[in-house]
Design a protein around this motif. Structure first.
Motif, PDB file in Angstrom:
ATOM      1  N   LEU A  53     -24.387 -44.899  96.142  1.00  0.00           N
ATOM      2  CA  LEU A  53     -23.691 -45.789  95.211  1.00  0.00           C
ATOM      3  C   LEU A  53     -22.197 -45.658  95.486  1.00  0.00           C
ATOM      4  O   LEU A  53     -21.650 -44.566  95.429  1.00  0.00           O
ATOM      5  CB  LEU A  53     -24.009 -45.362  93.779  1.00  0.00           C
ATOM      6  CG  LEU A  53     -23.718 -46.358  92.669  1.00  0.00           C
ATOM      7  CD1 LEU A  53     -24.828 -47.407  92.649  1.00  0.00           C
ATOM      8  CD2 LEU A  53     -23.655 -45.668  91.326  1.00  0.00           C
ATOM      9  N   SER A  54     -21.556 -46.761  95.836  1.00  0.00           N
ATOM     10  CA  SER A  54     -20.116 -46.678  96.060  1.00  0.00           C
ATOM     11  C   SER A  54     -19.461 -48.016  95.762  1.00  0.00           C
ATOM     12  O   SER A  54     -20.128 -49.039  95.606  1.00  0.00           O
ATOM     13  CB  SER A  54     -19.829 -46.232  97.498  1.00  0.00           C
ATOM     14  OG  SER A  54     -20.520 -47.042  98.418  1.00  0.00           O
ATOM     15  N   LYS A  55     -18.145 -47.999  95.678  1.00  0.00           N
ATOM     16  CA  LYS A  55     -17.412 -49.207  95.312  1.00  0.00           C
ATOM     17  C   LYS A  55     -17.061 -50.024  96.548  1.00  0.00           C
ATOM     18  O   LYS A  55     -16.626 -49.489  97.558  1.00  0.00           O
ATOM     19  CB  LYS A  55     -16.119 -48.830  94.589  1.00  0.00           C
ATOM     20  CG  LYS A  55     -16.340 -48.488  93.140  1.00  0.00           C
ATOM     21  CD  LYS A  55     -15.017 -48.353  92.413  1.00  0.00           C
ATOM     22  CE  LYS A  55     -15.275 -48.016  90.952  1.00  0.00           C
ATOM     23  NZ  LYS A  55     -14.045 -47.701  90.241  1.00  0.00           N
ATOM     24  N   VAL A  56     -17.258 -51.345  96.450  1.00  0.00           N
ATOM     25  CA  VAL A  56     -16.810 -52.248  97.485  1.00  0.00           C
ATOM     26  C   VAL A  56     -15.843 -53.213  96.813  1.00  0.00           C
ATOM     27  O   VAL A  56     -16.234 -53.940  95.906  1.00  0.00           O
ATOM     28  CB  VAL A  56     -17.991 -53.030  98.098  1.00  0.00           C
ATOM     29  CG1 VAL A  56     -17.491 -53.932  99.211  1.00  0.00           C
ATOM     30  CG2 VAL A  56     -19.047 -52.070  98.627  1.00  0.00           C
ATOM     31  N   ASP A  57     -14.586 -53.196  97.223  1.00  0.00           N
ATOM     32  CA  ASP A  57     -13.532 -53.983  96.582  1.00  0.00           C
ATOM     33  C   ASP A  57     -13.533 -53.788  95.068  1.00  0.00           C
ATOM     34  O   ASP A  57     -13.441 -54.743  94.304  1.00  0.00           O
ATOM     35  CB  ASP A  57     -13.699 -55.480  96.919  1.00  0.00           C
ATOM     36  CG  ASP A  57     -13.535 -55.733  98.411  1.00  0.00           C
ATOM     37  OD1 ASP A  57     -12.782 -54.976  99.049  1.00  0.00           O
ATOM     38  OD2 ASP A  57     -14.158 -56.671  98.932  1.00  0.00           O
ATOM     39  N   GLY A  58     -13.691 -52.550  94.630  1.00  0.00           N
ATOM     40  CA  GLY A  58     -13.620 -52.247  93.206  1.00  0.00           C
ATOM     41  C   GLY A  58     -14.905 -52.473  92.438  1.00  0.00           C
ATOM     42  O   GLY A  58     -14.988 -52.137  91.266  1.00  0.00           O
ATOM     43  N   VAL A  59     -15.933 -53.043  93.097  1.00  0.00           N
ATOM     44  CA  VAL A  59     -17.192 -53.295  92.400  1.00  0.00           C
ATOM     45  C   VAL A  59     -18.228 -52.265  92.855  1.00  0.00           C
ATOM     46  O   VAL A  59     -18.428 -52.077  94.055  1.00  0.00           O
ATOM     47  CB  VAL A  59     -17.716 -54.712  92.714  1.00  0.00           C
ATOM     48  CG1 VAL A  59     -18.987 -54.985  91.917  1.00  0.00           C
ATOM     49  CG2 VAL A  59     -16.650 -55.741  92.393  1.00  0.00           C
TER      50      VAL A  59
END
Lengths: 270, 248
Positions: free
Chosen positions: B60-66
């Motif tokens: 689980l990680s953020k892509v462009d803040g999402v």
């Protein structure tokens, strides 16, 4: 400034330099990756990347010739449940009607560039000499599953229809629509295509049994095609018709298959 | 680059797992996925039965803040977004670049005697291996003339990379191709099946990545300018207060 202080400052400037350097490397890495993402949107560049597909196909044909057989396994290797993927239950009305009638009214059409367009019932296909094989299914996602397939070699079916010399590809038309029904009613039924190297290969069969049982719907009943030396998305399920063509350009997206139109390689032997 | 495309090309959202054997109908030995908890989704990495929360990096990680459920963070994959078909194009193109480079290097090493001269450790060097390990742990770097030669640990690392990891990553990669499996039906059994080959491909690639990171670290520690110049031109300065001497 005494000597110790000078030394301390030198050390500090060295540390700063290292930090700067590591920072630069990290920034360069980030720039490189975002640059890669921009390149992925650049058609000419993507074409260069895609040129590897032709090279792969050419080299594969040399080292694993037309007749090379996919590995077959022992019964003990058969997976308890054959994993299904993609469409599990076509919602298309024509398919549902046929299924409710246990596919008694199903007809496999063979058409296009053939001397003798034909239609086969399931009973007719089952009456033809069959081949049984325990093979491994490899999905583009990475997983594999082993199962035993029984079916009629595509070669025999095509032989009866007598392909014309200008036919170069065998296209499988399928019942299952992939996209949600759109107002424009765009055709999103699955389709796939293979060349005659694979179409004539002894392990390429139109399967009607899986692990000694009638084919489950989620695995493509009444008729999927096994193309054992390619990835899972080349294995068309729920086949309604086989069409022989000279070029693929004027079918849907023109790339030879549903997933190919979405950017996947037509040659999926890798 | 092939490595980066590889991380995306495993398409971990749909199948974030590695198995041992021919197929994948049993428990994976490595799995990276997102899981819903009462406190919200978390990233979970499972390695042979042990579990770690790896939210933010793996699973689980953020892509462009999402926040997204994805195996590897977008900064580690090419392309950044989940886009398997494009990742495959990158991967297989750079696989060719990688193999052609590797073959050229191997042939050159053999014919220029780089292998025999610089890479194979001498018997005396092998005897000094314990000392070398100790020196490395203490961050004591060789000085003077000794700095000009690869030390024994370096040699062993290079040999493992050249003769184990690089060939393994290639062979295990080829074993994943269904058409190449047909070159000689059953050859993939030598790697204990296709799913084992896929695991070995990942393990060898991880080894190469670690080697590269440690290598870069050592170069930074040893002085970047000097090292880079010596790689490109062969000119290596032994110590800053002495004039630069002979090339190697």
């Amino acid at each position: 400034m005494n000597a110790i202080e000078t030394l301390r400052l030198m050390k500090k400037s060295q540390r700063d330099r290292r930090r700067l350097l590591l920072g630069t490397v990290a920034a360069a890495g980030a720039a490189l990756l975002s640059g890669c993402d921009r390149l992925s949107g650049h058609d000419a560049f993507v074409d260069v990347l895609k040129s590897a597909e032709q090279l792969n196909r050419a080299v594969h044909k040399i080292v694993a010739p037309r007749t090379a057989m996919a590995q077959e396994f022992a019964r003990k290797h058969i997976a308890p449940v054959f994993r299904s993927n993609g469409t599990l239950s076509p919602r298309d009305a024509d398919y549902q009607t046929l299924r409710q009638g246990a596919f008694a009214d199903y007809r496999l059409a063979v058409r296009g560039l053939v001397a003798q367009p034909l239609e086969f019932t399931l009973d007719q296909l089952c009456a033809m000499p069959a081949r049984t094989q325990i093979t491994r299914h490899d999905c583009v996602e990475g997983w594999s599953c082993i199962g035993q397939w029984k079916g009629v070699p595509l070669n025999q079916v095509l032989g009866q229809a007598q392909p014309l010399p200008e036919a170069r590809f065998v296209v499988f038309r399928c019942f299952d629509s992939m996209d949600d029904p759109s107002p424009a009613a765009a055709d999103s039924r699955y389709y796939e295509s293979i060349d005659f190297d694979d179409a004539h290969h002894p392990q390429t069969i139109l399967a009607y049994e899986l692990n000694d049982q009638p084919l489950p719907m989620s695995n493509g009943a009444p008729l999927p095609c096994r193309v054992e030396r390619q990835l899972g998305y080349k294995q068309a399920k729920y086949i309604s018709a086989i069409e022989l063509v000279a070029i693929l350009d004027d079918i849907r997206g023109g790339k030879g298959g549903y997933w190919e139109d979405e950017g996947y390689e037509w040659y999926a032997g890798i | 680059m092939a490595c980066l495309g590889g991380l995306e090309s495993r398409r971990w959202t749909d199948h974030p797992a590695l198995y041992w054997g021919h197929d994948s109908h049993f428990a994976p030995w490595l799995a990276i996925k997102a899981r819903d908890t009462p406190e919200g989704p978390v990233g979970v990495t499972t390695l042979v039965g042990r579990e770690w929360q790896t939210t933010g990096v793996l699973g689980l990680s953020k892509v462009d803040g999402v926040v997204q459920s994805r195996a590897f963070p977008s900064w580690a994959t090419v392309p950044g977004p989940q886009w398997l078909s494009m990742a495959r194009h990158w991967h297989f193109f750079f696989a060719w670049v990688f193999v052609i480079n590797g073959l050229a290097y191997l042939l050159h090493s053999l014919f220029s005697r780089h292998l025999a001269r610089d890479l194979l450790p001498t018997r005396a060097e092998l005897r000094g291996i314990g000392r070398s390990i100790l020196d490395h742990l203490k961050f004591k770097h060789p000085t003077g003339e000794a700095a000009k030669r690869h030390n024994v640990l370096q040699n062993l690392a290079y040999l493992i990379v050249i003769f184990v990891l690089l060939p393994l990553v290639v062979v295990a990669g080829l074993a994943m191709s269904p058409r190449l499996d047909a070159v000689y039906a059953g050859w993939v059994d030598l790697l204990d099946g296709r799913q084992s080959a896929r695991s070995l491909h990942f393990i060898a690639a991880t080894g190469l990545l670690l080697f590269t990171l440690i290598h870069l670290f050592e170069v930074v520690v040893a002085g970047v300018w000097n090292e880079v110049r010596s790689v490109v031109t062969g000119w290596y300065t032994v110590s800053a207060d002495k004039p630069a001497k002979e090339t190697r």
